[in-house]
Design a protein around this motif. Sequence first.
Motif, PDB file in Angstrom:
ATOM      1  N   TRP A   1       0.867  -1.178   0.000  1.00 35.52           N
ATOM      2  CA  TRP A   1       0.000   0.000   0.000  1.00 35.52           C
ATOM      3  C   TRP A   1       0.908   1.233   0.000  1.00 35.52           C
ATOM      4  O   TRP A   1       2.046   1.173   0.476  1.00 35.52           O
TER       5      TRP A   1
ATOM      6  N   SER B   1      -2.857   0.193   6.508  1.00 39.01           N
ATOM      7  CA  SER B   1      -2.733  -0.790   5.413  1.00 39.01           C
ATOM      8  C   SER B   1      -3.472  -0.345   4.160  1.00 39.01           C
ATOM      9  O   SER B   1      -3.741  -1.159   3.277  1.00 39.01           O
ATOM     10  N   SER B   2      -3.790   0.953   4.084  1.00 43.44           N
ATOM     11  CA  SER B   2      -4.459   1.475   2.889  1.00 43.44           C
ATOM     12  C   SER B   2      -3.829   2.803   2.500  1.00 43.44           C
ATOM     13  O   SER B   2      -3.212   3.485   3.331  1.00 43.44           O
ATOM     14  N   ALA B   3      -3.987   3.173   1.248  1.00 43.80           N
ATOM     15  CA  ALA B   3      -3.324   4.344   0.690  1.00 43.80           C
ATOM     16  C   ALA B   3      -3.582   5.596   1.528  1.00 43.80           C
ATOM     17  O   ALA B   3      -4.733   5.945   1.820  1.00 43.80           O
TER      18      ALA B   3
ATOM     19  N   HIS C   1       6.225   2.630  -0.817  1.00 44.24           N
ATOM     20  CA  HIS C   1       5.356   1.459  -0.944  1.00 44.24           C
ATOM     21  C   HIS C   1       5.625   0.525   0.233  1.00 44.24           C
ATOM     22  O   HIS C   1       6.738   0.017   0.398  1.00 44.24           O
TER      23      HIS C   1
END
Length: 321
Positions: free
Chosen positions: A154, A254-256, A301
């Motif tokens: 992510w 755990s997400s953008a 990333h």
Amino acid sequence: MRNKEHLDEPVDEGTAVSIYAAGALCWRTKKKKLEVLLIHRQRYDDWSWPKGKLDKGETLPECAVREVSEEVGLPITLGIPLSSIRYAVKSGCKEVHYWAAAAGDMPVLPDGKEVNEVLWCSPSKARELLSNPSDLEPLEALVSAYDRSRLSTWPLLIIRHAKAKPRSAWTRAEGERPLAATGMRQALYLQRLLMAWHPNRIYTSGWMRCISTISPYAQHTKAKVKVVQRLTEADHNRHPAKVTAVVEKLLTRSSATGLCTHRPVLPTVLKALATHMPAEMRKSLPIQDPHLSPGEVLIAHVSLDEPGTIVALEQHKPYDD
């Protein structure tokens, strides 16, 4: 089978690029096996990756997302950057930039104009079918990342606010100093650029120039914005360790996610990121002042398989008048 888009002549390292293009290697796992998506183009009678030339004013990441959407009907979010390739074409030298893009089990629909067939297949089958030998380079990079559990990631986007009015020309409170005209154009440029990674939450300094930088994207996407006073220059000067704590907390997500702040705060942010990546990768961090230009973005990333571990970095320059 010879790919008619390519010429046989090798491309010198110093050859000027006449065409820039971008695309993505869409991937998924099926029964715990890696699969990649190939396309067949009737015009060239070849098997390749979804890709295409940049439109005027378009960035490479935007182009990659658009081309995959147009050619195979997949809405993607970019993952780690892969190898870029160069090859000779009639107009000179073409350079193609690739990203990995997790596609899951979404339906794939050829556009019928350029692409008449699509195929999910194993990397070994892809090696047999790919018409252009240079297309093997991004494939090998993707397979290597998968084998090392570095493919599922992510993005954490570090954004330096866009160009502001000069301090010398501003007599009111520093936190109210607005963007310059160039900065406002950079903010609109960022609105489009950030769509390639779709950050659903942005943490930002509460000062006007940071808020204004991320506002066009947040308004367009309805991304959640969290104002964090610790990310202002003043709070950072008093308590830099609190900025480190913000970064450490973000790396547990755990997400953008985006983080927008100021040039004097960036060294603390980068130092925190450095502790979460291999030593060799730290050399790629922009440690020299000014670290990032106004409106520039650094993407870290972060591995989903090894939470908190940064496995790839990329930078994207700002809009420049």
